[in-house]
Design a protein around this motif. Structure first.
Motif, PDB file in Angstrom:
ATOM      1  N   ASP A 431       0.810  -1.216   0.000  1.00 16.62           N
ATOM      2  CA  ASP A 431       0.000   0.000   0.000  1.00 16.62           C
ATOM      3  C   ASP A 431       0.845   1.268   0.000  1.00 16.62           C
ATOM      4  O   ASP A 431       0.308   2.365   0.001  1.00 16.62           O
ATOM      5  N   HIS A 432       2.173   1.148  -0.010  1.00 12.12           N
ATOM      6  CA  HIS A 432       3.016   2.342  -0.040  1.00 12.12           C
ATOM      7  C   HIS A 432       2.909   3.027  -1.399  1.00 12.12           C
ATOM      8  O   HIS A 432       2.972   2.388  -2.441  1.00 12.12           O
ATOM      9  N   ARG A 433       2.769   4.357  -1.367  1.00 13.76           N
ATOM     10  CA  ARG A 433       2.729   5.137  -2.598  1.00 13.76           C
ATOM     11  C   ARG A 433       4.116   5.631  -2.988  1.00 13.76           C
ATOM     12  O   ARG A 433       4.355   5.979  -4.138  1.00 13.76           O
ATOM     13  N   PHE A 434       5.011   5.712  -2.028  1.00 13.92           N
ATOM     14  CA  PHE A 434       6.391   6.132  -2.288  1.00 13.92           C
ATOM     15  C   PHE A 434       7.238   5.693  -1.111  1.00 13.92           C
ATOM     16  O   PHE A 434       6.727   5.337  -0.044  1.00 13.92           O
ATOM     17  N   GLU A 435       8.529   5.716  -1.301  1.00 10.81           N
ATOM     18  CA  GLU A 435       9.506   5.589  -0.221  1.00 10.81           C
ATOM     19  C   GLU A 435      10.680   6.486  -0.605  1.00 10.81           C
ATOM     20  O   GLU A 435      11.135   6.458  -1.753  1.00 10.81           O
ATOM     21  N   TRP A 436      11.170   7.283   0.349  1.00 10.17           N
ATOM     22  CA  TRP A 436      12.172   8.295   0.048  1.00 10.17           C
ATOM     23  C   TRP A 436      13.545   7.935   0.607  1.00 10.17           C
ATOM     24  O   TRP A 436      13.668   7.298   1.658  1.00 10.17           O
ATOM     25  N   THR A 437      14.565   8.401  -0.109  1.00 10.07           N
ATOM     26  CA  THR A 437      15.925   8.323   0.410  1.00 10.07           C
ATOM     27  C   THR A 437      16.077   9.371   1.509  1.00 10.07           C
ATOM     28  O   THR A 437      15.216  10.234   1.691  1.00 10.07           O
ATOM     29  N   ARG A 438      17.206   9.331   2.201  1.00 10.58           N
ATOM     30  CA  ARG A 438      17.443  10.316   3.262  1.00 10.58           C
ATOM     31  C   ARG A 438      17.509  11.730   2.690  1.00 10.58           C
ATOM     32  O   ARG A 438      16.960  12.668   3.265  1.00 10.58           O
ATOM     33  N   ALA A 439      18.163  11.868   1.537  1.00 16.91           N
ATOM     34  CA  ALA A 439      18.277  13.195   0.928  1.00 16.91           C
ATOM     35  C   ALA A 439      16.923  13.719   0.474  1.00 16.91           C
ATOM     36  O   ALA A 439      16.617  14.913   0.607  1.00 16.91           O
ATOM     37  N   GLU A 440      16.084  12.834  -0.079  1.00 14.27           N
ATOM     38  CA  GLU A 440      14.758  13.256  -0.530  1.00 14.27           C
ATOM     39  C   GLU A 440      13.902  13.712   0.642  1.00 14.27           C
ATOM     40  O   GLU A 440      13.144  14.687   0.540  1.00 14.27           O
ATOM     41  N   LEU A 441      14.015  13.027   1.770  1.00  9.96           N
ATOM     42  CA  LEU A 441      13.241  13.431   2.946  1.00  9.96           C
ATOM     43  C   LEU A 441      13.715  14.782   3.469  1.00  9.96           C
ATOM     44  O   LEU A 441      12.888  15.640   3.830  1.00  9.96           O
ATOM     45  N   VAL A 442      15.026  14.984   3.502  1.00 11.30           N
ATOM     46  CA  VAL A 442      15.558  16.270   3.959  1.00 11.30           C
ATOM     47  C   VAL A 442      15.029  17.405   3.085  1.00 11.30           C
ATOM     48  O   VAL A 442      14.618  18.460   3.589  1.00 11.30           O
ATOM     49  N   GLU A 443      15.026  17.193   1.780  1.00  5.51           N
ATOM     50  CA  GLU A 443      14.552  18.226   0.852  1.00  5.51           C
ATOM     51  C   GLU A 443      13.092  18.584   1.125  1.00  5.51           C
ATOM     52  O   GLU A 443      12.715  19.762   1.153  1.00  5.51           O
ATOM     53  N   ARG A 444      12.253  17.567   1.343  1.00  2.00           N
ATOM     54  CA  ARG A 444      10.846  17.819   1.632  1.00  2.00           C
ATOM     55  C   ARG A 444      10.677  18.545   2.973  1.00  2.00           C
ATOM     56  O   ARG A 444       9.902  19.488   3.093  1.00  2.00           O
ATOM     57  N   CYS A 445      11.409  18.080   3.974  1.00  2.00           N
ATOM     58  CA  CYS A 445      11.266  18.659   5.312  1.00  2.00           C
ATOM     59  C   CYS A 445      11.689  20.121   5.343  1.00  2.00           C
ATOM     60  O   CYS A 445      11.087  20.940   6.059  1.00  2.00           O
ATOM     61  N   GLU A 446      12.714  20.451   4.579  1.00  2.00           N
ATOM     62  CA  GLU A 446      13.167  21.842   4.537  1.00  2.00           C
ATOM     63  C   GLU A 446      12.065  22.748   3.997  1.00  2.00           C
ATOM     64  O   GLU A 446      11.831  23.846   4.523  1.00  2.00           O
ATOM     65  N   LYS A 447      11.364  22.310   2.973  1.00  2.00           N
ATOM     66  CA  LYS A 447      10.283  23.105   2.388  1.00  2.00           C
ATOM     67  C   LYS A 447       9.118  23.230   3.361  1.00  2.00           C
ATOM     68  O   LYS A 447       8.558  24.311   3.559  1.00  2.00           O
ATOM     69  N   TRP A 448       8.729  22.099   3.971  1.00  2.00           N
ATOM     70  CA  TRP A 448       7.597  22.122   4.907  1.00  2.00           C
ATOM     71  C   TRP A 448       7.909  23.003   6.120  1.00  2.00           C
ATOM     72  O   TRP A 448       7.074  23.804   6.542  1.00  2.00           O
ATOM     73  N   ALA A 449       9.110  22.818   6.674  1.00  2.00           N
ATOM     74  CA  ALA A 449       9.477  23.550   7.884  1.00  2.00           C
ATOM     75  C   ALA A 449       9.560  25.051   7.628  1.00  2.00           C
ATOM     76  O   ALA A 449       9.133  25.870   8.445  1.00  2.00           O
ATOM     77  N   HIS A 450      10.124  25.430   6.491  1.00  2.00           N
ATOM     78  CA  HIS A 450      10.259  26.851   6.157  1.00  2.00           C
ATOM     79  C   HIS A 450       8.887  27.499   6.010  1.00  2.00           C
ATOM     80  O   HIS A 450       8.641  28.588   6.550  1.00  2.00           O
ATOM     81  N   LYS A 451       7.987  26.831   5.298  1.00  2.00           N
ATOM     82  CA  LYS A 451       6.669  27.403   5.076  1.00  2.00           C
ATOM     83  C   LYS A 451       5.835  27.418   6.353  1.00  2.00           C
ATOM     84  O   LYS A 451       5.075  28.348   6.612  1.00  2.00           O
ATOM     85  N   GLY A 452       5.996  26.399   7.182  1.00  2.00           N
ATOM     86  CA  GLY A 452       5.169  26.295   8.375  1.00  2.00           C
ATOM     87  C   GLY A 452       5.766  26.907   9.621  1.00  2.00           C
ATOM     88  O   GLY A 452       5.168  26.840  10.691  1.00  2.00           O
ATOM     89  N   ASN A 453       6.990  27.479   9.502  1.00  2.00           N
ATOM     90  CA  ASN A 453       7.668  28.093  10.644  1.00  2.00           C
ATOM     91  C   ASN A 453       8.003  27.063  11.727  1.00  2.00           C
ATOM     92  O   ASN A 453       7.706  27.231  12.906  1.00  2.00           O
ATOM     93  N   TYR A 454       8.616  25.953  11.293  1.00  2.00           N
ATOM     94  CA  TYR A 454       9.065  24.897  12.189  1.00  2.00           C
ATOM     95  C   TYR A 454      10.563  24.666  12.006  1.00  2.00           C
ATOM     96  O   TYR A 454      11.119  24.892  10.919  1.00  2.00           O
ATOM     97  N   ALA A 455      11.215  24.224  13.054  1.00  2.00           N
ATOM     98  CA  ALA A 455      12.576  23.692  12.961  1.00  2.00           C
ATOM     99  C   ALA A 455      12.449  22.169  12.947  1.00  2.00           C
ATOM    100  O   ALA A 455      11.459  21.620  13.448  1.00  2.00           O
TER     101      ALA A 455
END
Length: 485
Positions: A431-455
């Protein structure tokens, strides 16, 4: 669901006698609420081809199940795929061939190896192609796997898990059927009946003469018996060494949140850990430990939301953490919520419980104001079950509208799949739609955190492998205070 058995060469005409089915009559019976038909496509002295087909009643398949009130019970593949259900439907019809006891005039053909081709399917299997091939090629078959062409408007998966299998080789009719009756349920990894000690007898009976030397014997035994107690009994009876976790842990058996909670989390201990403990720690157990320890150390943890709580295993553990006052166990599945309610009811009389989890109907796709401004929100093995293109909107809702002080997210590390010897495009769960590498997760988290004002901070969970990291990635998002802008 079907099986086609084709034999060419001298003695092919004896196959109908071994099957004890008249080629001039269509076998058409009802077995266990399924219509079973056996039809001879060709029947000559030099070639015999026979089709064995089973058609279950889809209503009977789900009648009496816990989620009988829910129309989604009918959304499944059990009506179509060749699985343990198929084997149970046709067992009675093929009893003579399986036992190797035709009429006396044809006993000589029981041990005769025919030039045979076997085709069956479709099979829904979480095993990668190379493992499916090895299961049968080790028995001397030439293996061909076929997939239907799938047309999607978006990239759902690189490969379908549904395959049709064609085998060819020199084999007796009895051995061919016995091998299929044991290996088809192994492929599908689904059992529709209670697994008891009778399964040990079935392994011995159908595996006689070939299973003992099969290189994937451990995998076959584990997926047939499932439960550690049955596996230990089998090992004691056989005088076998304990099944190695490392040998079978890599063949796409690492289950995350999915249909069967009881199968969640394959054992992922190292050889050293196996020597130190009789009960190796499961990866899912390591996730729960990491999350509960992290939550326990937080200064603010009164109000917790466990999104995608499933059967409530994690929520039940959070109930023991001092300082916790409310736990919302949010889950869209009615069946999982019922099991969670049963689990939570057992907490009432236990000492040390500081907060009773509350089962809540909910989903990340729908806004719920009661999720707002909580101290902690947890998404344990949830995001990979959502199409990646929808995640940005979901994370925006969580960070901008729900605004938890701390958001904990776990998800598989795609790089680690190579440690499990999985095929490149395979996922750990169907049922997994994707699985990310460590670098891919970091890239996503940076975008989410910046927009949402999270560290955020990313940690690993599970055994470390050089160059691949750890099997699970844990992301800790902390909301920045207004004066930190």
């Amino acid at each position: 669901m079907h099986l086609i058995l084709k034999v060419r060469g001298a003695g092919a005409g004896a196959v109908s006698r071994l099957l004890a089915k008249n080629p001039h009559n269509v076998y058409d019976r009802t077995e266990k609420d399924a219509r079973v038909r056996i039809v001879y496509i060709t029947d000559t002295e030099s070639e015999t081809e026979v089709l064995i087909h089973a058609e279950p009643d889809p209503v009977d398949l789900v009648r009496g199940t816990p989620n009988g009130y829910d129309i989604t019970q009918y959304i499944n593949d059990r009506e179509f795929v060749t699985s343990s259900l198929f084997c149970s439907y046709i067992r009675s019809a093929l009893g003579t061939a399986l036992n190797g006891k035709p009429k006396e005039d044809y006993l000589q053909w029981v041990e005769h190896s025919f030039d045979m081709e076997l085709s069956f399917g479709p099979v829904a299997s979480d095993l990668p192609d190379r493992v499916v091939e090895e299961l049968f090629s080790s028995l001397g078959y030439t293996v061909t796997l076929e997939r239907d062409e799938l047309s999607y408007t978006f990239d759902l998966k690189k490969k379908s898990t549904v395959r049709r299998i064609r085998l060819s080789g020199q084999v007796t009719v009895q051995n061919a059927l016995r091998q299929l009756f044991l290996l088809i349920p192994v492929l599908d990894n689904y059992k529709h009946y209670f697994i008891s000690e009778d399964e040990i007898d079935k392994i011995k009976r159908y595996g006689e003469g070939w299973l003992e030397t099969h290189p994937l014997k451990e995998l076959i035994v584990r997926r047939t018996l499932r439960f550690s107690e049955l596996i230990r009994k089998y090992e004691l009876q056989e005088g076998a060494l304990p099944v190695s976790v490392e040998q079978v842990g890599g063949v796409n058996q690492i289950s995350d949140k999915g249909i069967n909670e009881s199968d969640k989390g394959i054992q992922n201990a190292s050889a050293g850990e196996l020597e130190r403990s009789e009960s190796p720690v499961r990866l899912n157990e390591l996730r729960y430990r990491a999350i509960t320890e992290l939550v326990a150390a937080l200064p603010a943890k009164r109000r917790i939301v466990d999104m995608g709580a499933g059967e409530g295993k994690l929520s039940a553990r959070l109930a023991y953490i001092s300082g916790v006052e409310t736990i919302l166990a949010v889950e869209p599945s009615g069946q999982s919520r019922l099991r969670a309610m049963e689990r939570f009811a057992k907490l009432e009389d236990r000492s040390g419980v500081v907060a009773m989890p509350e089962p809540v109907i909910g989903s990340l796709f729908y806004f719920d104001e009661q999720m707002q401004n909580q101290d902690v929100m947890i998404l344990c093995e949830v995001i990979e079950h959502i199409e990646a293109y929808r995640l940005n909107g979901i994370m925006d809702t969580i960070m901008s509208d729900y605004r938890p002080d701390v958001l904990l997210v776990t998800t598989p590390n795609k790089e680690y799949n190579e440690v499990y010897a999985m095929e490149q495009e395979s996922f750990r769960h169907h049922d997994h739609r994707f699985e990310w590498t460590r670098a891919e997760l970091v890239e996503r988290c940076e975008k989410w955190a910046h927009k949402g004002n999270y560290a955020f901070e990313i940690r690993g969970i599970g055994e470390y492998a050089e160059g691949y990291g750890q099997p699970t990635q844990l992301v800790i998002f902390e909301r920045r205070k207004e004066n930190q802008l």
